[in-house]
Design an enzyme around this catalytic site. Structure first.
Site, PDB file in Angstrom:
ATOM      1  N   ARG A  16     -90.639-114.196 -15.469  1.00  0.00           N
ATOM      2  CA  ARG A  16     -89.441-115.049 -15.560  1.00  0.00           C
ATOM      3  C   ARG A  16     -88.343-114.372 -16.387  1.00  0.00           C
ATOM      4  O   ARG A  16     -87.339-113.922 -15.853  1.00  0.00           O
ATOM      5  CB  ARG A  16     -89.851-116.413 -16.150  1.00  0.00           C
ATOM      6  CG  ARG A  16     -88.809-117.496 -16.014  1.00  0.00           C
ATOM      7  CD  ARG A  16     -87.688-117.445 -17.026  1.00  0.00           C
ATOM      8  NE  ARG A  16     -88.132-117.480 -18.418  1.00  0.00           N
ATOM      9  CZ  ARG A  16     -87.329-117.217 -19.443  1.00  0.00           C
ATOM     10  NH1 ARG A  16     -86.070-116.887 -19.251  1.00  0.00           N
ATOM     11  NH2 ARG A  16     -87.798-117.235 -20.678  1.00  0.00           N
ATOM     12  N   ASP A  17     -88.540-114.259 -17.685  1.00  0.00           N
ATOM     13  CA  ASP A  17     -87.472-113.701 -18.536  1.00  0.00           C
ATOM     14  C   ASP A  17     -87.190-112.257 -18.146  1.00  0.00           C
ATOM     15  O   ASP A  17     -86.046-111.805 -18.129  1.00  0.00           O
ATOM     16  CB  ASP A  17     -87.909-113.777 -20.011  1.00  0.00           C
ATOM     17  CG  ASP A  17     -86.748-113.628 -20.986  1.00  0.00           C
ATOM     18  OD1 ASP A  17     -85.831-112.840 -20.719  1.00  0.00           O
ATOM     19  OD2 ASP A  17     -86.771-114.294 -22.033  1.00  0.00           O
ATOM     20  N   HIS A 208     -90.255-116.244 -29.878  1.00  0.00           N
ATOM     21  CA  HIS A 208     -89.816-115.537 -28.651  1.00  0.00           C
ATOM     22  C   HIS A 208     -88.751-114.543 -29.110  1.00  0.00           C
ATOM     23  O   HIS A 208     -87.621-114.927 -29.389  1.00  0.00           O
ATOM     24  CB  HIS A 208     -89.257-116.592 -27.684  1.00  0.00           C
ATOM     25  CG  HIS A 208     -88.621-116.057 -26.432  1.00  0.00           C
ATOM     26  ND1 HIS A 208     -89.182-116.220 -25.176  1.00  0.00           N
ATOM     27  CD2 HIS A 208     -87.445-115.421 -26.216  1.00  0.00           C
ATOM     28  CE1 HIS A 208     -88.383-115.706 -24.250  1.00  0.00           C
ATOM     29  NE2 HIS A 208     -87.314-115.215 -24.857  1.00  0.00           N
ATOM     30  N   HIS A 210     -86.558-111.222 -28.637  1.00  0.00           N
ATOM     31  CA  HIS A 210     -85.995-110.079 -27.906  1.00  0.00           C
ATOM     32  C   HIS A 210     -85.908-108.921 -28.912  1.00  0.00           C
ATOM     33  O   HIS A 210     -85.723-109.136 -30.110  1.00  0.00           O
ATOM     34  CB  HIS A 210     -84.642-110.446 -27.304  1.00  0.00           C
ATOM     35  CG  HIS A 210     -84.793-111.335 -26.099  1.00  0.00           C
ATOM     36  ND1 HIS A 210     -84.709-110.860 -24.811  1.00  0.00           N
ATOM     37  CD2 HIS A 210     -85.088-112.651 -26.000  1.00  0.00           C
ATOM     38  CE1 HIS A 210     -84.931-111.854 -23.965  1.00  0.00           C
ATOM     39  NE2 HIS A 210     -85.164-112.959 -24.655  1.00  0.00           N
ATOM     40  N   CYS A 241     -81.130-112.208 -21.015  1.00  0.00           N
ATOM     41  CA  CYS A 241     -80.595-113.427 -20.425  1.00  0.00           C
ATOM     42  C   CYS A 241     -79.238-113.076 -19.831  1.00  0.00           C
ATOM     43  O   CYS A 241     -78.386-112.525 -20.526  1.00  0.00           O
ATOM     44  CB  CYS A 241     -80.462-114.517 -21.486  1.00  0.00           C
ATOM     45  SG  CYS A 241     -79.641-115.984 -20.845  1.00  0.00           S
ATOM     46  N   ASN A 250     -87.391-108.483 -23.992  1.00  0.00           N
ATOM     47  CA  ASN A 250     -88.296-109.120 -24.956  1.00  0.00           C
ATOM     48  C   ASN A 250     -89.190-108.066 -25.566  1.00  0.00           C
ATOM     49  O   ASN A 250     -89.361-106.982 -25.010  1.00  0.00           O
ATOM     50  CB  ASN A 250     -89.224-110.095 -24.231  1.00  0.00           C
ATOM     51  CG  ASN A 250     -88.549-111.378 -23.899  1.00  0.00           C
ATOM     52  OD1 ASN A 250     -87.836-111.455 -22.922  1.00  0.00           O
ATOM     53  ND2 ASN A 250     -88.748-112.372 -24.713  1.00  0.00           N
TER      54      ASN A 250
HETATM   55  P1  HMG Z   1     -73.961-126.982 -13.226  1.00  0.00           P
HETATM   56  O1  HMG Z   1     -73.101-126.182 -12.307  1.00  0.00           O
HETATM   57  O2  HMG Z   1     -73.313-127.652 -14.396  1.00  0.00           O
HETATM   58  O3  HMG Z   1     -74.825-128.054 -12.398  1.00  0.00           O
HETATM   59  O4  HMG Z   1     -75.118-126.021 -13.744  1.00  0.00           O
HETATM   60  P2  HMG Z   1     -74.456-129.384 -11.654  1.00  0.00           P
HETATM   61  O5  HMG Z   1     -75.474-130.407 -12.028  1.00  0.00           O
HETATM   62  O6  HMG Z   1     -72.991-129.710 -11.845  1.00  0.00           O
HETATM   63  O7  HMG Z   1     -74.714-128.976 -10.102  1.00  0.00           O
HETATM   64  C1  HMG Z   1     -73.911-127.991  -9.482  1.00  0.00           C
HETATM   65  C2  HMG Z   1     -74.692-127.346  -8.359  1.00  0.00           C
HETATM   66  O8  HMG Z   1     -75.879-126.743  -8.850  1.00  0.00           O
HETATM   67  C3  HMG Z   1     -75.137-128.327  -7.271  1.00  0.00           C
HETATM   68  O9  HMG Z   1     -75.148-127.611  -6.039  1.00  0.00           O
HETATM   69  C4  HMG Z   1     -76.559-128.645  -7.648  1.00  0.00           C
HETATM   70  O10 HMG Z   1     -77.336-129.014  -6.536  1.00  0.00           O
HETATM   71  C5  HMG Z   1     -77.018-127.294  -8.177  1.00  0.00           C
HETATM   72  P3  HMG Z   1     -73.904-127.630  -5.019  1.00  0.00           P
HETATM   73  O11 HMG Z   1     -73.684-129.082  -4.740  1.00  0.00           O
HETATM   74  O12 HMG Z   1     -72.757-126.992  -5.756  1.00  0.00           O
HETATM   75  O13 HMG Z   1     -74.422-126.803  -3.871  1.00  0.00           O
HETATM   76  N1  HMG Z   1     -78.126-127.422  -9.141  1.00  0.00           N
HETATM   77  C6  HMG Z   1     -79.336-126.869  -8.998  1.00  0.00           C
HETATM   78  N2  HMG Z   1     -79.856-126.086  -8.023  1.00  0.00           N
HETATM   79  C7  HMG Z   1     -81.140-125.683  -8.163  1.00  0.00           C
HETATM   80  N3  HMG Z   1     -81.914-126.022  -9.224  1.00  0.00           N
HETATM   81  C8  HMG Z   1     -81.425-126.785 -10.220  1.00  0.00           C
HETATM   82  C9  HMG Z   1     -80.088-127.249 -10.113  1.00  0.00           C
HETATM   83  N4  HMG Z   1     -79.313-128.006 -10.896  1.00  0.00           N
HETATM   84  C10 HMG Z   1     -78.121-128.123 -10.298  1.00  0.00           C
HETATM   85  N5  HMG Z   1     -82.207-127.079 -11.252  1.00  0.00           N
HETATM   86  C11 HMG Z   1     -77.353-125.683 -14.517  1.00  0.00           C
HETATM   87  C12 HMG Z   1     -76.089-126.492 -14.667  1.00  0.00           C
HETATM   88  C13 HMG Z   1     -78.233-126.018 -15.690  1.00  0.00           C
HETATM   89  C14 HMG Z   1     -78.034-126.036 -13.210  1.00  0.00           C
HETATM   90  C15 HMG Z   1     -76.973-124.161 -14.526  1.00  0.00           C
HETATM   91  O14 HMG Z   1     -76.174-123.906 -15.646  1.00  0.00           O
HETATM   92  C16 HMG Z   1     -78.181-123.258 -14.566  1.00  0.00           C
HETATM   93  O15 HMG Z   1     -78.921-123.177 -13.598  1.00  0.00           O
HETATM   94  N6  HMG Z   1     -78.385-122.536 -15.689  1.00  0.00           N
HETATM   95  C17 HMG Z   1     -79.566-121.714 -15.874  1.00  0.00           C
HETATM   96  C18 HMG Z   1     -79.225-120.468 -16.600  1.00  0.00           C
HETATM   97  C19 HMG Z   1     -80.486-119.661 -16.806  1.00  0.00           C
HETATM   98  O16 HMG Z   1     -81.430-119.741 -16.026  1.00  0.00           O
HETATM   99  N7  HMG Z   1     -80.525-118.855 -17.884  1.00  0.00           N
HETATM  100  C20 HMG Z   1     -81.649-118.051 -18.173  1.00  0.00           C
HETATM  101  C21 HMG Z   1     -82.849-118.818 -18.625  1.00  0.00           C
HETATM  102  S1  HMG Z   1     -82.754-119.309 -20.327  1.00  0.00           S
HETATM  103  C22 HMG Z   1     -83.225-117.880 -21.194  1.00  0.00           C
HETATM  104  O17 HMG Z   1     -83.397-116.838 -20.641  1.00  0.00           O
HETATM  105  C23 HMG Z   1     -83.455-118.014 -22.665  1.00  0.00           C
HETATM  106  C24 HMG Z   1     -84.933-118.012 -23.054  1.00  0.00           C
HETATM  107  O18 HMG Z   1     -85.588-116.839 -22.598  1.00  0.00           O
HETATM  108  C25 HMG Z   1     -85.040-118.080 -24.581  1.00  0.00           C
HETATM  109  C26 HMG Z   1     -84.161-117.014 -25.243  1.00  0.00           C
HETATM  110  O19 HMG Z   1     -84.445-115.828 -25.123  1.00  0.00           O
HETATM  111  O20 HMG Z   1     -83.160-117.442 -25.822  1.00  0.00           O
HETATM  112  C27 HMG Z   1     -85.671-119.226 -22.478  1.00  0.00           C
HETATM  113 MG    MG Z   2     -85.535-114.921 -23.545  1.00  0.00          MG
END
Ligand code: HMG
Ligand code: MG
Length: 306
Positions: A16-17, A208, A210, A241, A250
């Site tokens: 995933r990450d 966690h 990095h 990210c 990481n």
């Molecule tokens: P948004 O644009 O505000 O969402 O994004 P919305 O609710 O307004 O919906 C807009 C569109 O997104 C719609 O589609 C929804 O259907 C779709 P449209 O009508 O435009 O075709 N949508 C989705 N589609 C699939 N799955 C979903 C979903 N939700 C809405 N779950 C949202 C808000 C949270 C969805 C967006 O910002 C997002 O997906 N962000 C994820 C970013 C991400 O994955 N970052 C990396 C992971 S976190 C990380 O790596 C940190 C970590 O490792 C710890 C660390 O190291 O810090 C965990």
């Molecule tokens: Mg991370």
């Protein structure tokens, strides 16, 4: 160092990450093969994919197909990230053992990563936690930027504790303290962990880290000294990210296992098989593993690295 834990649980987050940060598409079958190799090496907790918007993270768009293709092994827990109810509903169809909600200790990062404020994210997570519990799943919570933010800069332990308490209040079972950009150093990490321990027991707290500034192993050792015994790690040091500029991988799982083995701390993971999995995924991506231990052990076997 005489009271370190005797067993450590590693959560392998490479699929995933690690892969979410790769710009070039990785084939679904290769992602599945990576998980197979990790579980064959003894990984018992694997973060497989995320059910986020494919517009935000295209690499994770094959989430359901990856989950469907796994040959699940008894005793292995498969987790996935979910940012909202839409993500949870899609995830449930894939039968994960655990889901991860992910918030941030900084407002700026919350907006960039999940497009809402910290308070709004908690309100989004509240029904996710309830529905996941109703489905019998455990919920982990990740708190990004707990040791610094690429947009805000400094993040205080007080700011982290505020989000830890909010996660606890909505019923999140486990708290993951994430150093998204790898700026943390041991004393600061201990200060943040001490704050988190006011709300979560040792068994439900993890780190966690990095490794952007090369501090991750030192930070893990600092956590072990406090009794923290669960850490995320990523095969071959993959990761980052897409919404944290400058964040690199990481801490490499191979390096953590090497460290822990030297401390007589059991992980249940076979280092040589892990190194093979690291070489496999690095080969897929056309580069040498970022893991120092991985590279050293491959060199000892006479393997030429790119
Ligand atoms: P948004 O644009 O505000 O969402 O994004 P919305 O609710 O307004 O919906 C807009 C569109 O997104 C719609 O589609 C929804 O259907 C779709 P449209 O009508 O435009 O075709 N949508 C989705 N589609 C699939 N799955 C979903 C979903 N939700 C809405 N779950 C949202 C808000 C949270 C969805 C967006 O910002 C997002 O997906 N962000 C994820 C970013 C991400 O994955 N970052 C990396 C992971 S976190 C990380 O790596 C940190 C970590 O490792 C710890 C660390 O190291 O810090 C965990
Ligand atoms: Mg991370």
């Amino acid at each position: 160092m005489d009271r370190l834990p005797t067993h450590v649980t590693l959560v392998e987050v490479g699929p995933r990450d690690g892969l979410q940060n790769e710009a070039a598409p990785v084939a679904t079958a290769d992602k599945i093969e990576l998980v197979q190799r990790l579980q064959a090496a003894g990984c018992r907790e694997i973060e497989v994919t995320s059910f986020v918007s494919p517009k935000w993270v295209p690499q994770m768009a094959d989430n359901a197909r990856v989950m469907a293709g796994l040959e699940r092994r008894p005793g292995v827990r498969y987790s996935v990230l979910v940012p909202n109810m839409q993500g949870l509903e899609a995830a449930l169809a894939s039968r994960p053992d655990e889901v991860v909600v992910f918030g941030a200790a900084s407002e700026a990062f919350s907006r960039r990563n999940i497009n809402c404020s910290v308070a709004e994210s908690i309100e989004r997570f509240r029904p996710v936690v309830a529905a996941a519990h109703a489905a019998g799943l455990k919920v982990r919570g990740a708190i990004s930027c707990a040791l610094g933010c690429p947009y805000q800069g400094e993040v205080s332990p007080e700011e982290v504790e505020r989000v830890v308490a909010l996660m606890k209040a909505i019923g999140v079972d486990h708290c993951g303290i994430a150093d998204t950009i790898g700026t943390g150093t041991p004393r600061r990490v201990q200060a943040v962990m001490a704050r988190a321990l006011r709300h979560y027991p040792l068994v439900e707290l993890s780190g966690h880290f990095h490794d952007t500034y090369g501090q991750a192993l030192a930070n893990i050792l600092a956590c072990l000294e406090m009794g923290v015994h669960t850490f995320d790690a990523s095969i071959a040091g993959l990761g980052g990210c897409p919404y944290a500029k400058g964040a690199t991988g990481n801490v490499a799982t191979e390096d953590v296992v090497y460290l822990l083995r030297g401390l007589d701390i059991d992980t249940g993971i076979d280092l040589e098989a892990l190194v093979d999995a690291g070489a496999y995924v690095s080969g897929l991506l056309g580069r040498a593993p970022a893991s120092r231990a991985g590279r050293a052990l491959l060199a000892r076997r006479g393997v030429a690295l790119p």
